[in-house]
Write a protein that holds these residues in place. Structure first.
Motif, PDB file in Angstrom:
ATOM      1  N   ARG A  16      14.796  10.303   5.038  1.00 56.72           N
ATOM      2  CA  ARG A  16      13.897  10.858   6.050  1.00 56.72           C
ATOM      3  C   ARG A  16      13.038  11.974   5.460  1.00 56.72           C
ATOM      4  N   ALA A  17      13.649  12.814   4.640  1.00 54.77           N
ATOM      5  CA  ALA A  17      12.901  13.916   4.027  1.00 54.77           C
ATOM      6  C   ALA A  17      11.796  13.388   3.119  1.00 54.77           C
ATOM      7  N   LEU A  18      12.085  12.334   2.361  1.00 55.08           N
ATOM      8  CA  LEU A  18      11.068  11.762   1.478  1.00 55.08           C
ATOM      9  C   LEU A  18       9.890  11.226   2.280  1.00 55.08           C
ATOM     10  N   HIS A  19      10.182  10.573   3.385  1.00 50.01           N
ATOM     11  CA  HIS A  19       9.102   9.997   4.182  1.00 50.01           C
ATOM     12  C   HIS A  19       8.325  11.056   4.952  1.00 50.01           C
ATOM     13  N   GLU A  20       8.864  12.257   5.041  1.00 52.21           N
ATOM     14  CA  GLU A  20       8.142  13.335   5.716  1.00 52.21           C
ATOM     15  C   GLU A  20       7.315  14.176   4.761  1.00 52.21           C
ATOM     16  N   VAL A  21       7.465  13.953   3.442  1.00 49.10           N
ATOM     17  CA  VAL A  21       6.665  14.699   2.466  1.00 49.10           C
ATOM     18  C   VAL A  21       5.206  14.271   2.590  1.00 49.10           C
ATOM     19  N   PRO A  22       4.292  15.200   2.782  1.00 52.49           N
ATOM     20  CA  PRO A  22       2.869  14.819   2.861  1.00 52.49           C
ATOM     21  C   PRO A  22       2.376  14.356   1.489  1.00 52.49           C
ATOM     22  N   LEU A  23       1.701  13.228   1.461  1.00 52.97           N
ATOM     23  CA  LEU A  23       1.175  12.676   0.211  1.00 52.97           C
ATOM     24  C   LEU A  23      -0.335  12.822   0.171  1.00 52.97           C
ATOM     25  N   PRO A  24      -0.902  12.918  -1.034  1.00 49.97           N
ATOM     26  CA  PRO A  24      -2.356  13.075  -1.148  1.00 49.97           C
ATOM     27  C   PRO A  24      -3.104  11.860  -0.620  1.00 49.97           C
ATOM     28  N   GLY A  25      -4.270  12.115  -0.053  1.00 48.99           N
ATOM     29  CA  GLY A  25      -5.141  11.037   0.381  1.00 48.99           C
ATOM     30  C   GLY A  25      -5.951  10.505  -0.787  1.00 48.99           C
ATOM     31  N   PRO A  26      -7.019   9.774  -0.494  1.00 44.64           N
ATOM     32  CA  PRO A  26      -7.849   9.219  -1.558  1.00 44.64           C
ATOM     33  C   PRO A  26      -8.381  10.299  -2.490  1.00 44.64           C
ATOM     34  N   ALA A  27      -8.470   9.939  -3.767  1.00 46.74           N
ATOM     35  CA  ALA A  27      -8.952  10.894  -4.762  1.00 46.74           C
ATOM     36  C   ALA A  27     -10.467  11.032  -4.731  1.00 46.74           C
ATOM     37  N   GLY A  28     -11.142  10.142  -4.020  1.00 47.70           N
ATOM     38  CA  GLY A  28     -12.595  10.176  -3.947  1.00 47.70           C
ATOM     39  C   GLY A  28     -13.152   8.763  -3.939  1.00 47.70           C
ATOM     40  N   PRO A  29     -14.472   8.623  -3.915  1.00 49.03           N
ATOM     41  CA  PRO A  29     -15.086   7.288  -3.855  1.00 49.03           C
ATOM     42  C   PRO A  29     -14.675   6.390  -5.022  1.00 49.03           C
ATOM     43  N   GLU A  30     -14.425   6.998  -6.171  1.00 51.07           N
ATOM     44  CA  GLU A  30     -14.057   6.195  -7.339  1.00 51.07           C
ATOM     45  C   GLU A  30     -12.623   5.677  -7.258  1.00 51.07           C
ATOM     46  N   PHE A  31     -11.809   6.264  -6.379  1.00 51.30           N
ATOM     47  CA  PHE A  31     -10.434   5.799  -6.164  1.00 51.30           C
ATOM     48  C   PHE A  31     -10.100   6.035  -4.704  1.00 51.30           C
ATOM     49  N   PRO A  32     -10.479   5.088  -3.827  1.00 53.77           N
ATOM     50  CA  PRO A  32     -10.459   5.346  -2.383  1.00 53.77           C
ATOM     51  C   PRO A  32      -9.123   5.126  -1.684  1.00 53.77           C
ATOM     52  N   LEU A  33      -8.034   4.913  -2.433  1.00 52.78           N
ATOM     53  CA  LEU A  33      -6.747   4.639  -1.806  1.00 52.78           C
ATOM     54  C   LEU A  33      -5.834   5.861  -1.872  1.00 52.78           C
ATOM     55  N   PRO A  34      -4.994   6.065  -0.849  1.00 49.44           N
ATOM     56  CA  PRO A  34      -4.040   7.178  -0.867  1.00 49.44           C
ATOM     57  C   PRO A  34      -2.766   6.793  -1.609  1.00 49.44           C
ATOM     58  N   ALA A  35      -1.978   7.785  -1.964  1.00 50.33           N
ATOM     59  CA  ALA A  35      -0.637   7.536  -2.501  1.00 50.33           C
ATOM     60  C   ALA A  35       0.260   7.019  -1.381  1.00 50.33           C
ATOM     61  N   LYS A  36       1.353   6.363  -1.771  1.00 53.36           N
ATOM     62  CA  LYS A  36       2.257   5.780  -0.769  1.00 53.36           C
ATOM     63  C   LYS A  36       3.678   5.797  -1.300  1.00 53.36           C
ATOM     64  N   LEU A  37       4.650   6.104  -0.420  1.00 54.87           N
ATOM     65  CA  LEU A  37       6.061   6.106  -0.779  1.00 54.87           C
ATOM     66  C   LEU A  37       6.821   5.194   0.182  1.00 54.87           C
ATOM     67  N   THR A  38       7.664   4.309  -0.375  1.00 53.77           N
ATOM     68  CA  THR A  38       8.439   3.379   0.440  1.00 53.77           C
ATOM     69  C   THR A  38       9.856   3.253  -0.121  1.00 53.77           C
ATOM     70  N   VAL A  39      10.846   3.380   0.749  1.00 54.88           N
ATOM     71  CA  VAL A  39      12.224   3.053   0.362  1.00 54.88           C
ATOM     72  C   VAL A  39      12.404   1.567   0.613  1.00 54.88           C
ATOM     73  N   THR A  40      12.797   0.842  -0.430  1.00 58.26           N
ATOM     74  CA  THR A  40      12.776  -0.619  -0.368  1.00 58.26           C
ATOM     75  C   THR A  40      14.156  -1.271  -0.347  1.00 58.26           C
ATOM     76  N   ALA A  41      15.216  -0.538  -0.639  1.00 60.37           N
ATOM     77  CA  ALA A  41      16.571  -1.109  -0.618  1.00 60.37           C
ATOM     78  C   ALA A  41      17.576   0.022  -0.485  1.00 60.37           C
ATOM     79  N   VAL A  42      18.653  -0.255   0.249  1.00 66.71           N
ATOM     80  CA  VAL A  42      19.736   0.718   0.426  1.00 66.71           C
ATOM     81  C   VAL A  42      21.067  -0.027   0.317  1.00 66.71           C
ATOM     82  N   SER A  43      22.002   0.547  -0.425  1.00 66.54           N
ATOM     83  CA  SER A  43      23.334  -0.059  -0.501  1.00 66.54           C
ATOM     84  C   SER A  43      24.388   1.030  -0.585  1.00 66.54           C
ATOM     85  N   GLY A  44      25.522   0.776   0.085  1.00 68.53           N
ATOM     86  CA  GLY A  44      26.608   1.743   0.038  1.00 68.53           C
ATOM     87  C   GLY A  44      27.668   1.420   1.063  1.00 68.53           C
ATOM     88  N   GLY A  45      28.894   1.727   0.714  1.00 69.74           N
ATOM     89  CA  GLY A  45      29.989   1.527   1.645  1.00 69.74           C
ATOM     90  C   GLY A  45      30.507   0.108   1.662  1.00 69.74           C
TER      91      GLY A  45
END
Length: 403
Positions: free
Chosen positions: A230-259
């Protein structure tokens, strides 16, 4: 049209003349199942090697130290020294999925209503067939250009290993001798000239083991991991770097295992995190984000062992700038062929990011029109083949200082 030593080269006319042969080769390739990590690769490699041999193009296989073949490569040298460009397409494919859901069997190569059906038709057996015919055309006029063109057909792409590309580009000195790579992923609307990078990490979250029914149960690893996620997904990430790179950064948890079971509170929970990198959030910044957030969680859970972060993949973001010879040559050639693709920075990472880490410029997508890539009823629109072939042929004539 371009004149080479008295011979007139018209890539559009050549592509139209090659159309039936390109369709035939694409169908032959589609009819050879080559699912990554599932099917044997020798049949698909033999199919392509035989075609190249019949057209006077000698090929060789690239293998890993244990002997498994990773790719097929073929080089067409010009008549004098010059740059080296690589045409890269994969011959392995995604799995079939539910075969019963397909209109035609996934290895049928069926043609219906102007579309060629089958797994790998778009990604990237049509691209491989087109590149093979471009190479054959260049061979016929090899004395008129400088440098060389290399065909690279990977069979370790859909596994995620990219073993064929790595075997070629990490060969002693190979990276220093490559001036650019064009990758035959499909799509008429864009020339992919960059992509977000990726940093992937395994996160081991440690807690205190105990019995789930005990009044003394300590801090379980799963609960602690949930707080960290939850803390990782609440960290604010930078938006687009500008017209030359118009996409924002993105963080995704893709797998969890335990127990396991119900009665034990686990002392270890592991999850995978995928961070898409941009110039505004690069590799060091992403690693710092992970480690800092993990340390803050450890502080909030006193008495538990520290969290471990192991980086498993790191590819940088990249973008070919305006004026890049590779970028401009393919965009202008596509326009010359009557198309109007735009330059695009891709959200997913691709082999172009790996090449960027080696300092090799790459386009990572421009090809036939398609539907259902990696899905049910994957297919390509046949009348898009000639213009794509003509565009790549024209771009190479420009890059090799012919046009």
């Amino acid at each position: 049209m371009t004149e080479v030593k008295g011979a007139v080269i018209d890539p559009l006319r050549a592509a139209r003349e090659d159309y039936d042969a390109v369709v035939k080769l694409t169908r032959e390739l589609v009819r050879v199942p080559s699912r990554g990590g599932i099917d044997p690769y020798d049949p698909i490699l033999e199919c392509m090697a035989a075609w190249l041999g019949e057209h006077g193009l000698a090929s060789r296989r690239l293998a890993r130290p244990g002997g498994a073949t990773l790719a097929l490569t073929c080089e067409v040298p010009g008549g004098r020294a010059g740059p080296r460009y690589v045409l890269d397409a994969c011959l392995d494919t995604a799995p079939f999925g539910d075969e019963a859901a397909w209109t035609y069997p996934p290895a049928s190569g069926e043609i219906a209503d102007g579309w060629l059906h089958g797994r790998g038709s778009s990604d990237s057996k049509a691209g491989a067939a087109i590149f093979a015919h471009v190479a054959a055309r260049l061979r016929d006029t090899a004395g008129g250009f400088g440098g060389s063109v290399v065909l690279l057909f990977d069979v370790d792409e859909h596994t995620g290993g990219f073993g064929g590309a790595k075997a070629y580009f990490e060969d002693a000195g190979a990276a220093r001798r490559v001036d650019g790579v064009m990758i035959g992923y499909p799509g008429l609307d864009h020339v992919v000239t960059g992509g977000r990078g990726v940093l992937r990490a395994r996160v081991d979250v440690h807690g205190i083991a105990g019995h789930s029914g005990s009044s003394r149960t300590g801090a379980g690893a799963i609960t602690k991991a949930a707080h960290l996620i939850r803390a990782l997904h609440e960290v604010p990430l930078p938006g687009p770097a500008g017209p030359e790179f118009p996409l924002p950064a993105k963080l995704t948890v893709t797998a969890v295992s335990g127990g396991e079971g119900y009665s034990m509170v686990p002392d270890l929970c592991t999850f995978n995190v995928d961070i898409r990198l941009t110039p505004a959030l690069d590799d060091p910044a992403a690693v710092a984000l992970l480690r800092t957030t993990a340390a803050d969680t450890d502080t909030a859970w006193p008495g538990t062992p520290p969290t471990g972060v192991e980086v498993t993949t790191r590819w940088p973001p990249y973008a070919l700038p305006d004026g890049s010879p590779l970028r401009d040559a393919l965009l202008k050639a596509a326009a010359w062929a009557g198309l109007a693709p735009t330059a695009k920075i891709a959200g997913p990472s691709n082999i172009g990011n790996y090449l960027a880490g080696l300092g090799i410029p790459a386009t990572a997508g421009f090809g036939v029109d398609y539907h259902g890539l990696h899905g049910t009823d994957e297919r390509i629109r046949l009348d898009s083949i000639p213009v794509v072939q003509a565009a790549y042929h024209r771009a190479l004539l420009t890059l090799l200082h012919v046009a």
